[in-house]
Scaffold this motif. Structure first.
Motif, short mmCIF file in Angstrom:
data_model
loop_
_atom_site.label_atom_id
_atom_site.label_comp_id
_atom_site.label_asym_id
_atom_site.label_seq_id
_atom_site.Cartn_x
_atom_site.Cartn_y
_atom_site.Cartn_z
N ASN A 123 0.80 -1.24 0.00
CA ASN A 123 0.00 0.00 0.00
C ASN A 123 0.83 1.28 0.00
OD1 ASN A 123 0.96 0.11 2.61
ND2 ASN A 123 -1.02 0.63 3.54
N GLY A 124 2.11 1.17 -0.38
CA GLY A 124 2.92 2.37 -0.48
C GLY A 124 3.14 3.08 0.83
N ASN A 125 3.11 2.37 1.93
CA ASN A 125 3.31 2.92 3.28
C ASN A 125 2.17 3.85 3.70
OD1 ASN A 125 4.81 3.01 5.71
ND2 ASN A 125 5.63 5.03 5.16
N SER A 126 1.01 3.66 3.13
CA SER A 126 -0.15 4.41 3.59
C SER A 126 -0.40 4.13 5.07
CB SER A 126 -1.39 4.00 2.78
OG SER A 126 -2.57 4.58 3.31
N GLN A 127 -0.75 5.15 5.83
CA GLN A 127 -0.98 5.04 7.28
C GLN A 127 0.28 4.55 8.03
OE1 GLN A 127 -3.90 5.90 8.88
NE2 GLN A 127 -4.67 6.59 6.91
N GLN A 128 1.44 4.72 7.41
CA GLN A 128 2.70 4.29 8.03
C GLN A 128 2.73 2.80 8.36
OE1 GLN A 128 5.56 6.37 8.83
NE2 GLN A 128 4.49 7.57 7.30
N ILE A 129 1.96 2.02 7.60
CA ILE A 129 1.87 0.59 7.89
C ILE A 129 3.19 -0.13 7.63
CG2 ILE A 129 0.80 -1.57 7.12
CD1 ILE A 129 -1.82 -0.06 6.83
N VAL A 131 6.27 1.09 7.72
CA VAL A 131 7.22 1.46 8.77
C VAL A 131 6.86 0.79 10.09
CG1 VAL A 131 8.13 3.38 10.15
CG2 VAL A 131 7.80 3.65 7.68
N ALA A 132 5.57 0.79 10.42
CA ALA A 132 5.12 0.22 11.68
C ALA A 132 5.47 -1.25 11.79
CB ALA A 132 3.60 0.42 11.83
N LEU A 190 3.66 -5.74 18.33
CA LEU A 190 2.50 -5.05 17.76
C LEU A 190 2.14 -3.78 18.52
CD1 LEU A 190 0.05 -7.94 16.75
CD2 LEU A 190 1.05 -6.22 15.23
N SER A 191 2.48 -3.74 19.80
CA SER A 191 2.20 -2.53 20.58
C SER A 191 2.98 -1.34 20.02
CB SER A 191 2.53 -2.75 22.06
OG SER A 191 3.93 -2.88 22.27
N LEU A 192 4.19 -1.60 19.51
CA LEU A 192 4.97 -0.53 18.88
C LEU A 192 4.38 -0.18 17.51
CD1 LEU A 192 8.60 -1.69 19.70
CD2 LEU A 192 7.43 0.30 20.62
N ALA A 193 3.97 -1.21 16.77
CA ALA A 193 3.36 -0.96 15.46
C ALA A 193 2.08 -0.14 15.61
CB ALA A 193 3.06 -2.29 14.77
N GLN A 194 1.32 -0.43 16.66
CA GLN A 194 0.08 0.31 16.90
C GLN A 194 0.36 1.78 17.15
OE1 GLN A 194 -2.03 -0.87 20.47
NE2 GLN A 194 -4.00 -0.28 19.59
N ARG A 195 1.43 2.08 17.87
CA ARG A 195 1.76 3.47 18.15
C ARG A 195 2.23 4.20 16.89
NH1 ARG A 195 3.12 6.67 22.52
NH2 ARG A 195 1.49 5.43 23.51
N ILE A 196 2.94 3.52 16.00
CA ILE A 196 3.50 4.16 14.81
C ILE A 196 2.46 4.32 13.71
CG2 ILE A 196 5.20 3.90 12.96
CD1 ILE A 196 6.94 2.36 14.99
N ALA A 197 1.64 3.30 13.50
CA ALA A 197 0.67 3.32 12.40
C ALA A 197 -0.46 4.30 12.66
CB ALA A 197 0.12 1.92 12.16
N GLU A 199 -4.15 5.79 13.33
CA GLU A 199 -5.09 5.39 14.37
C GLU A 199 -6.10 4.37 13.85
OE1 GLU A 199 -8.22 7.45 17.54
OE2 GLU A 199 -7.03 8.68 16.16
N GLY A 200 -6.25 3.27 14.61
CA GLY A 200 -7.19 2.23 14.25
C GLY A 200 -6.71 1.26 13.19
N THR A 201 -5.49 1.44 12.71
CA THR A 201 -4.99 0.57 11.64
C THR A 201 -4.45 -0.75 12.18
OG1 THR A 201 -4.36 2.55 10.40
CG2 THR A 201 -3.44 0.45 9.66
N VAL A 202 -3.66 -0.67 13.24
CA VAL A 202 -3.04 -1.85 13.87
C VAL A 202 -3.52 -1.93 15.30
CG1 VAL A 202 -0.88 -3.02 14.47
CG2 VAL A 202 -1.01 -1.60 12.40
N SER A 203 -3.82 -3.13 15.75
CA SER A 203 -4.28 -3.30 17.13
C SER A 203 -3.40 -4.31 17.86
CB SER A 203 -5.74 -3.77 17.17
OG SER A 203 -5.87 -5.04 16.55
N SER A 204 -3.23 -4.08 19.15
CA SER A 204 -2.47 -4.99 20.01
C SER A 204 -3.21 -5.14 21.32
CB SER A 204 -1.06 -4.45 20.25
OG SER A 204 -0.38 -5.23 21.22
N ASP A 205 -3.14 -6.33 21.91
CA ASP A 205 -3.78 -6.57 23.20
C ASP A 205 -2.89 -6.19 24.36
OD1 ASP A 205 -6.24 -7.71 22.22
OD2 ASP A 205 -5.07 -9.45 21.61
N VAL A 206 -1.72 -5.64 24.05
CA VAL A 206 -0.76 -5.25 25.08
C VAL A 206 -0.46 -3.76 24.93
CG1 VAL A 206 1.55 -5.63 26.01
CG2 VAL A 206 0.26 -7.55 25.07
N GLY A 207 -0.42 -3.05 26.04
CA GLY A 207 -0.09 -1.64 26.00
C GLY A 207 1.37 -1.41 25.63
N LEU A 208 1.69 -0.19 25.20
CA LEU A 208 3.05 0.11 24.75
C LEU A 208 4.07 -0.09 25.86
CD1 LEU A 208 4.95 1.17 22.56
CD2 LEU A 208 4.45 3.51 23.36
#
Length: 239
Positions: A123-129, A131-132, A190-197, A199-208
């Motif tokens: 997706n061409g790094n849309s939503q920073q996916i 990088v995340a 995934l908690s790091l990916a969630q912070r970088i991507a 909002e609402g794109t990546v989800s993690s069950d663990v806090g950062l």
């Protein structure tokens, strides 16, 4: 703590013919899948997240971690060649630290970099996916390398145990059982990916915070314990 000769020998062992085939095959498969998904569905954020999270981070990264982590020292212990290294005036923690750095380098090269490239294809790094997930794959590679390097020291069935952990715990139980997710390297990453991507794109069950603490704790404890175990290692001929 870093010994260049140990590093060179470890790289040579890790990038041998059979291991190299596996190390190249999984990233190549990820790139092929990503190109096919992009051709069929176009630049889709949801599809990108599914491929990068469901295949790259859940399966490819831990399997490559198993190959790099256990291969950095496990084969030397199995065939007894580690005795030549241990006979040198080198501190055992220095050997472990050097081998860990090599395992991390190989893991990041063959998992984090392809994940980043696949994200751009999807997706061409849309939503920073891209990088995340690239960052998530990199930090997960560090923790997996330390964990599986430890397995290579404590058991001669390190590859089997590592694959069971990677494919059963991380890819299956870690995704299906809510309580197990808190003890999953994948979820910590995934908690790091969630912070970088976006909002609402990546989800993690663990806090950062919990994710970062988990990644650091596993890496530090596994590395320290591997060094301690190597101090008292008994080879087959000594038992």
């Amino acid at each position: 703590m870093y010994h260049p000769t140990v590093a060179r020998l470890t790289y040579k062992g890790l990038l041998g013919r059979r291991r190299a085939l596996i190390l190249f095959a999984l990233p190549l498969l990820l790139i092929v899948i990503s190109a096919a998904v992009r051709a069929l569905s176009g630049a889709d954020d949801s599809a990108a997240t599914s491929v990068l999270g469901g295949f790259a981070l859940a399966a490819m990264v831990p399997v490559i971690g198993v190959i790099a982590g256990t291969g950095a020292i496990g084969s030397e212990i199995d065939d007894g060649s580690i005795v030549y290294l241990l006979a040198k005036p080198l501190k055992r923690p220095s050997i472990i630290f050097t081998k860990l750095l090599v395992a991390i380098g190989v893991s990041v090269l063959f998992s984090a970099v392809p994940t980043f490239i696949a994200g751009f294809i999807l997706n061409g790094n849309s939503q920073q996916i891209a990088v995340a997930f690239g960052v998530a794959a990199a930090v997960a590679s560090v923790a997996y390398s330390a964990l599986f390097l430890l397995l290579g020291v404590v058991t001669r069935h390190a590859v089997v145990v590592g694959l069971v952990y990677a494919l059963v715990w991380e890819a299956l139980i870690g995704n299906l059982v809510p309580g197990a997710r808190a003890l999953s390297v994948q979820q910590w990453a995934l908690s790091l990916a969630q912070r970088i991507a976006g909002e609402g794109t990546v989800s993690s069950d663990v806090g950062l915070t919990a994710g970062v603490i988990g990644l650091v704790a596993v890496t530090v404890v596994a590395t320290w314990f591997a060094g301690q175990r190597l101090r008292v290692l008994k080879l087959a001929g000594e038992e």
